[in-house]
Motif scaffolding. Structure first.
Motif, PDB file in Angstrom:
ATOM      1  N   UNK A   1     103.627   2.956 -14.182  1.00 20.04           N
ATOM      2  CA  UNK A   1     102.415   2.288 -13.696  1.00 20.04           C
ATOM      3  C   UNK A   1     102.555   1.882 -12.227  1.00 20.04           C
ATOM      4  N   UNK A   2     103.763   1.515 -11.810  1.00 23.66           N
ATOM      5  CA  UNK A   2     103.983   1.121 -10.414  1.00 23.66           C
ATOM      6  C   UNK A   2     103.617   2.256  -9.456  1.00 23.66           C
ATOM      7  N   UNK A   3     103.847   3.505  -9.887  1.00 24.94           N
ATOM      8  CA  UNK A   3     103.559   4.632  -8.987  1.00 24.94           C
ATOM      9  C   UNK A   3     102.062   4.792  -8.729  1.00 24.94           C
ATOM     10  N   UNK A   4     101.235   4.163  -9.546  1.00 28.95           N
ATOM     11  CA  UNK A   4      99.788   4.261  -9.343  1.00 28.95           C
ATOM     12  C   UNK A   4      99.314   3.407  -8.181  1.00 28.95           C
ATOM     13  N   UNK A   5     100.214   2.639  -7.563  1.00 27.98           N
ATOM     14  CA  UNK A   5      99.844   1.915  -6.351  1.00 27.98           C
ATOM     15  C   UNK A   5      99.641   2.877  -5.178  1.00 27.98           C
ATOM     16  N   UNK A   6     100.211   4.080  -5.298  1.00 32.15           N
ATOM     17  CA  UNK A   6     100.062   5.032  -4.191  1.00 32.15           C
ATOM     18  C   UNK A   6      99.628   6.429  -4.633  1.00 32.15           C
TER      19      UNK A   6
ATOM     20  N   UNK B   1      97.186   7.475  -6.712  1.00 31.40           N
ATOM     21  CA  UNK B   1      95.734   7.691  -6.852  1.00 31.40           C
ATOM     22  C   UNK B   1      95.393   8.680  -7.972  1.00 31.40           C
ATOM     23  N   UNK B   2      96.314   8.852  -8.942  1.00 33.09           N
ATOM     24  CA  UNK B   2      96.033   9.736 -10.064  1.00 33.09           C
ATOM     25  C   UNK B   2      95.116   9.044 -11.069  1.00 33.09           C
ATOM     26  N   UNK B   3      94.581   9.831 -11.970  1.00 31.34           N
ATOM     27  CA  UNK B   3      93.785   9.305 -13.069  1.00 31.34           C
ATOM     28  C   UNK B   3      94.748   8.984 -14.207  1.00 31.34           C
TER      29      UNK B   3
END
Length: 214
Positions: A181-186, A188-190
């Motif tokens: 989930x942390x990687x969704x800070x950069x 921008x995936x769905x």
């Protein structure tokens, strides 16, 4: 003076300030979450903000607690909450262990990918160099994780949670989910198309249900 009305107004202004703090953390980040910026977003006077929160430390400590409540309740007012829709839909029977574990994994991931997680992440990052904030974060994260663990047992159902190794399995998979989930800070995936979903589901089937992965 109507004491009850005064108390209601005081409580309302406190809510406005905390809501503005969380919104600022999410939209602008920790560095931009100043008392001046929060005051403007909340639409309150400087005196009113300082009455409730004499310092930024007091404000952020209260924000940690408020975020913990929101994450436990799994919703922000006015937010379209896919998690609630999934809980309201018909869930697979406990006896259908493969389908039930797949559904539980998807529901856990959907509940995690909530805007309150990313607001909390801003406070986690800030707590690295702030011991007082870190102590507050540790305390509330324990409460949140305990509740998530409790909710997970309900999602998976007794047929799966009574099996040996469930607690260790949950710890491993949920830690992996939070890291992803942390990687969704950069990225921008769905998050609905997260490739790791299949891996988590296969792991659950293998470790818990004994069913062969698809």
């Amino acid at each position: 003076m109507d004491v009850r009305n005064q108390a209601d107004r005081t409580a309302h202004s406190r809510e406005l300030i905390l809501d503005a703090t969380i919104e600022c953390l999410l939209s602008e980040g920790y560095a931009a979450t100043t008392t001046v910026r929060v005051q403007a977003m909340a639409g309150v006077t400087r005196g009113r903000l300082l009455h409730h929160f004499p310092s930024k430390q007091d404000l952020l400590t209260a924000a940690v607690a408020r975020l913990g409540e929101q994450r436990l309740n799994r919703r922000l007012e006015g937010e379209d909450d896919e998690f609630d829709r999934m809980l309201g839909a018909e869930r697979p029977a406990e006896a259908d262990v493969g389908a039930r574990s797949d559904w539980a994994i998807l529901t856990l991931w959907t509940g995690l990918m909530h805007s309150s997680f990313f607001s909390a992440l801003e406070l986690w990052t800030a707590s690295r160099t702030d011991n007082d904030l870190a102590a507050s974060v540790r305390s509330h994260e324990k409460v949140v994780l305990d509740r998530v663990r409790e909710n997970a047992r309900e999602l998976f159902g007794t047929e799966l949670t009574c099996r040996p190794g469930f607690d260790e399995f949950f710890t491993m998979v949920f830690a992996s989910m939070r890291g992803m989930a942390v990687t969704y800070t950069f990225s921008r995936r769905d998050p609905r198309r997260e490739p790791m979903l299949t891996t988590w589901q296969r792991t659950a089937r293998t470790l818990l249900s004994g069913a062969a992965p698809d």
